[in-house]
Design a protein around this motif. Structure first.
Motif, PDB file in Angstrom:
ATOM      1  N   MET A   1     137.280  94.773  99.398  1.00  0.00           N
ATOM      2  CA  MET A   1     137.112  95.493 100.668  1.00  0.00           C
ATOM      3  C   MET A   1     138.257  95.124 101.613  1.00  0.00           C
ATOM      4  N   LYS A   2     138.976  96.118 102.083  1.00  0.00           N
ATOM      5  CA  LYS A   2     140.060  95.917 103.050  1.00  0.00           C
ATOM      6  C   LYS A   2     139.629  96.489 104.391  1.00  0.00           C
ATOM      7  N   PHE A   3     139.760  95.712 105.431  1.00  0.00           N
ATOM      8  CA  PHE A   3     139.471  96.243 106.759  1.00  0.00           C
ATOM      9  C   PHE A   3     140.503  95.757 107.751  1.00  0.00           C
ATOM     10  N   ALA A   4     140.649  96.500 108.836  1.00  0.00           N
ATOM     11  CA  ALA A   4     141.688  96.204 109.822  1.00  0.00           C
ATOM     12  C   ALA A   4     141.070  96.030 111.197  1.00  0.00           C
ATOM     13  N   ILE A   5     141.670  95.146 111.968  1.00  0.00           N
ATOM     14  CA  ILE A   5     141.249  94.932 113.355  1.00  0.00           C
ATOM     15  C   ILE A   5     142.440  95.224 114.264  1.00  0.00           C
ATOM     16  N   TYR A   6     142.274  96.243 115.091  1.00  0.00           N
ATOM     17  CA  TYR A   6     143.334  96.677 115.995  1.00  0.00           C
ATOM     18  C   TYR A   6     143.033  96.229 117.425  1.00  0.00           C
ATOM     19  N   GLY A   7     144.035  96.349 118.259  1.00  0.00           N
ATOM     20  CA  GLY A   7     143.900  96.012 119.669  1.00  0.00           C
ATOM     21  C   GLY A   7     145.271  95.852 120.277  1.00  0.00           C
ATOM     22  N   VAL A   8     145.371  95.934 121.590  1.00  0.00           N
ATOM     23  CA  VAL A   8     146.662  95.784 122.251  1.00  0.00           C
ATOM     24  C   VAL A   8     147.134  94.336 122.105  1.00  0.00           C
ATOM     25  N   SER A   9     148.404  94.103 122.420  1.00  0.00           N
ATOM     26  CA  SER A   9     148.948  92.742 122.369  1.00  0.00           C
ATOM     27  C   SER A   9     148.131  91.809 123.249  1.00  0.00           C
ATOM     28  N   ARG A  10     147.873  90.603 122.753  1.00  0.00           N
ATOM     29  CA  ARG A  10     147.119  89.565 123.460  1.00  0.00           C
ATOM     30  C   ARG A  10     145.645  89.955 123.690  1.00  0.00           C
ATOM     31  N   SER A  11     145.125  90.798 122.821  1.00  0.00           N
ATOM     32  CA  SER A  11     143.702  91.146 122.940  1.00  0.00           C
ATOM     33  C   SER A  11     142.811  90.119 122.245  1.00  0.00           C
ATOM     34  N   GLY A  12     143.422  89.163 121.516  1.00  0.00           N
ATOM     35  CA  GLY A  12     142.648  88.091 120.892  1.00  0.00           C
ATOM     36  C   GLY A  12     142.296  88.333 119.447  1.00  0.00           C
ATOM     37  N   LYS A  13     143.084  89.158 118.756  1.00  0.00           N
ATOM     38  CA  LYS A  13     142.766  89.497 117.365  1.00  0.00           C
ATOM     39  C   LYS A  13     142.779  88.265 116.460  1.00  0.00           C
ATOM     40  N   ASP A  14     143.827  87.437 116.568  1.00  0.00           N
ATOM     41  CA  ASP A  14     143.938  86.256 115.689  1.00  0.00           C
ATOM     42  C   ASP A  14     142.769  85.289 115.903  1.00  0.00           C
ATOM     43  N   TYR A  15     142.436  85.036 117.154  1.00  0.00           N
ATOM     44  CA  TYR A  15     141.330  84.124 117.471  1.00  0.00           C
ATOM     45  C   TYR A  15     140.012  84.677 116.920  1.00  0.00           C
ATOM     46  N   PHE A  16     139.811  85.985 117.090  1.00  0.00           N
ATOM     47  CA  PHE A  16     138.572  86.604 116.605  1.00  0.00           C
ATOM     48  C   PHE A  16     138.501  86.536 115.085  1.00  0.00           C
ATOM     49  N   ILE A  17     139.623  86.753 114.422  1.00  0.00           N
ATOM     50  CA  ILE A  17     139.636  86.713 112.958  1.00  0.00           C
ATOM     51  C   ILE A  17     139.343  85.304 112.449  1.00  0.00           C
ATOM     52  N   GLU A  18     139.791  84.271 113.170  1.00  0.00           N
ATOM     53  CA  GLU A  18     139.448  82.902 112.791  1.00  0.00           C
ATOM     54  C   GLU A  18     137.946  82.684 112.850  1.00  0.00           C
ATOM     55  N   GLU A  19     137.312  83.233 113.896  1.00  0.00           N
ATOM     56  CA  GLU A  19     135.843  83.143 113.990  1.00  0.00           C
ATOM     57  C   GLU A  19     135.185  83.890 112.836  1.00  0.00           C
ATOM     58  N   LEU A  20     135.754  85.041 112.491  1.00  0.00           N
ATOM     59  CA  LEU A  20     135.230  85.828 111.379  1.00  0.00           C
ATOM     60  C   LEU A  20     135.311  85.053 110.069  1.00  0.00           C
TER      61      LEU A  20
END
Length: 586
Positions: A1-20
């Motif tokens: 399963m491949k999924f993507a998380i989008y958002g503007v710069s500095r929206s916290g994607k990396d931090y959220f993915i670590e929680e995931l």
């Protein structure tokens, strides 16, 4: 399963993915993270010896395709792969430059968007130790950026039968939501809609799909329930802030309502007792003949079943046990009905209904609220959506109709206008020129029909004599069979139906040049014995009361009607017979 998380710069994607990743691991699943920008830079340096942003557009395109290949390869090794992505950036002219490609949109099974508060984004930009190129951006610009990305991505994904899950990352519920979407395939709007429609028993060709709260009623049922238990609507307004109307927001709303134990027998009794009907809409729906009516609600379905009984309109109600009926679900319900060969008329009162109204074959905005600029903008962009004259009219540039109708008429272009002017009774244009105009307008009507019934095969029924050229235009566009009917002698028509058994799976298009009373059309329809059919005409009188309950297509609607006679001008309630004009017999 491949999924993507989008958002503007500095929206916290990396931090959220670590929680995931931690949550996936906690639940026995491994999640592999591919860092979008980092990986593209590594590929660029390896292939071209420079950073990705230094490459030209042709090189970037090659690198993006190489990136997709890498994602697919990693998915062969890892069960779950997540990629952080960017959809668009502001360019040097402060306009949006879309960097997400069609290959990106087709690569991933699930898409998520971090809808981070713009003020938080600004603060992170100021504190960032890295590239500070966005340091002068305002919260308003961030908001525009997010709105642009969410709008464009949503529309692109819907066309692929996919959706954008817009989420907030500040709570544990977001991590759980993404996990359930990815691992358990929960909150899938397409699947939810398919399940809703699966058991509907609809015998008619036309279906009215109507929103419930503030469309069929004057009040909102949830607001009345909150009133009964002494709660304000502030919490729900905060949850649905920005009018996103997503499945994630719906889930948060459900959890809040469950926490306060909103619905019990006393609450439901109060809501049903207090709610009042939008009576003009209810009366209009009750007057419709041979059309199925289905309600859809993001509220409590059991409550609305009782409300409908109170209003005297006992119809099936599509709802969800967790009240998850987002704008995407409503859209997919329309598509699922259309996939079953139904002509869908949609009724709604807000942007929650926007995708539903736009996708429907015909939409009506129910204007019972005050002016809303965002809704006006939406309506200006979608001319297939109408207002009803008997309701408070707020949006002056939106077309109005007397009542809910299956009728669709041509959008006027220069060529259409030229042919319409030739067809008008006092034009003095007869013979070949008139025949060509009827034929060309028939082809234009066929294009409208094809948009609504893209998977159907057709057979044209030409009502003689006046319907001949108009029906030939339709038949030639589809290159479909055509049979003929003299509305004063149906014996030959019946014989043609009996002789051509292969026509049993087609949709019949009954064609006439003019519809005044509709008696001929009704008579022809009665001989089809329930076979699927629609009606097409060049001119329809505005006095025609369409109670057929079937899709009706007209080049134009005319306020003038007369008895066809052997004369060249309209006078004393009589005018030139259309067939005589077509065949130069006046």
């Amino acid at each position: 399963m491949k999924f993507a998380i989008y958002g503007v710069s500095r929206s916290g994607k990396d931090y959220f993915i670590e929680e995931l990743k931690e949550y996936f691991l906690k639940n026995g699943k491994n999640l592999f993270h591919i860092q979008g920008s980092v990986t593209l830079n590594l590929l660029a340096v390896d292939k071209y010896g420079m950073k990705f942003k230094e490459c030209d557009e042709a090189q970037k395109l090659i690198l993006r395709e190489q990136f997709i290949s890498y994602v697919n390869e990693m998915n062969k090794i890892h069960e779950y792969v997540v990629v952080d992505g960017h959809y668009a950036f502001y360019d040097l002219e402060n306009k949006f430059n879309i960097v997400c490609t069609e290959s990106d949109l087709k690569c991933y099974e699930k898409f998520f968007y971090l809808d981070t508060d713009p003020n938080d984004v600004i603060e992170r930009m100021r504190r960032s130790a890295g590239d500070k190129k966005n340091i002068d951006m305002t919260a308003e610009q961030i908001q525009l950026w997010q709105d642009f990305e969410i709008d464009k991505m949503s529309k692109s994904l819907l066309s692929l039968n996919n959706e954008l899950h817009v989420i907030k990352s500040e709570a544990q519920i977001a991590v759980e939501y993404v996990f359930d979407c990815v691992v358990k395939d929960k909150y899938n709007s397409f699947n939810i809609a398919k399940k809703m429609v699966k058991d509907l028993k609809i015998n008619s060709t036309c279906v009215v799909l109507t929103d419930c709260d503030k469309t069929l009623s004057n009040e909102d049922s949830t607001s009345l329930a909150l009133e009964f238990v002494g709660q304000s609507g502030i919490n729900l307004k905060e949850i649905f802030k920005k009018d996103r109307y997503t499945n994630f927001q719906s889930l948060k709303s459900y959890k809040f309502l469950k926490e306060i134990k909103l619905y019990n027998s006393n609450t439901i009794d109060y809501v049903v007792d207090k709610i009042t009907a939008n009576q003009k809409i209810i009366d209009n729906l009750l007057a419709l003949k041979n059309i199925s009516i289905v309600g859809i609600t993001a509220s409590n379905g059991n409550v609305w079943t009782r409300i409908m009984k109170k209003f005297g309109l006992e119809i099936p109600i599509l709802a969800h046990e967790q009240f998850i009926v987002s704008k995407y679900i409503k859209y997919f319900v329309v598509k699922e009905l259309q996939a079953k060969g139904k002509y869908v008329i949609a009724l709604g009162d807000s942007l929650l209904d926007g995708f539903m109204l736009k996708q429907a074959n015909k939409g009506y905005i129910i204007t019972t609220k005050g002016f809303r600029e965002c809704l006006e903008t939406f309506l200006m962009e979608n001319p297939n959506i109408r207002q009803l004259e008997y309701l408070p009219l707020i949006y002056s540039q939106v077309l109005q109709e007397k009542s809910i109708s299956t009728l669709k008429s041509l959008m006027v272009s220069n060529e259409v206008e030229k042919n319409i002017s030739i067809c008008k009774s006092n034009s003095g244009r007869n013979g070949r020129e008139l025949r060509i105009a009827h034929y060309e307008l028939g082809k234009e009507i066929a294009k409208m029909i094809q948009e609504d019934f893209i998977a159907d095969k057709f057979c044209v029924i030409s009502i003689l004599r006046s319907g001949l050229l108009f029906s030939l235009g339709i038949a030639d566009y589809f290159d479909c069979p055509i049979i003929f009917c003299d509305d004063k002698d149906f014996i030959s028509f019946e014989e043609q139906l009996d002789e051509n058994r292969e026509l049993k799976d087609v949709t019949f298009i009954i064609c006439d040049a003019v519809i005044n009373s509709g008696k001929s059309i009704s008579a022809v329809g009665s001989y089809l014995n329930g076979k699927k059919h629609i009606v097409a005409t060049n001119v329809m009188s505005d006095k025609f009361n369409n109670t057929l309950g079937i899709p009706l297509y007209a080049t134009r609607v005319s306020a003038h009607s007369f008895i066809g006679s052997k004369q060249n001008i309209v006078k004393n309630g009589k005018g030139p017979d259309t067939a005589d004009r077509l065949f130069k017999l006046l």
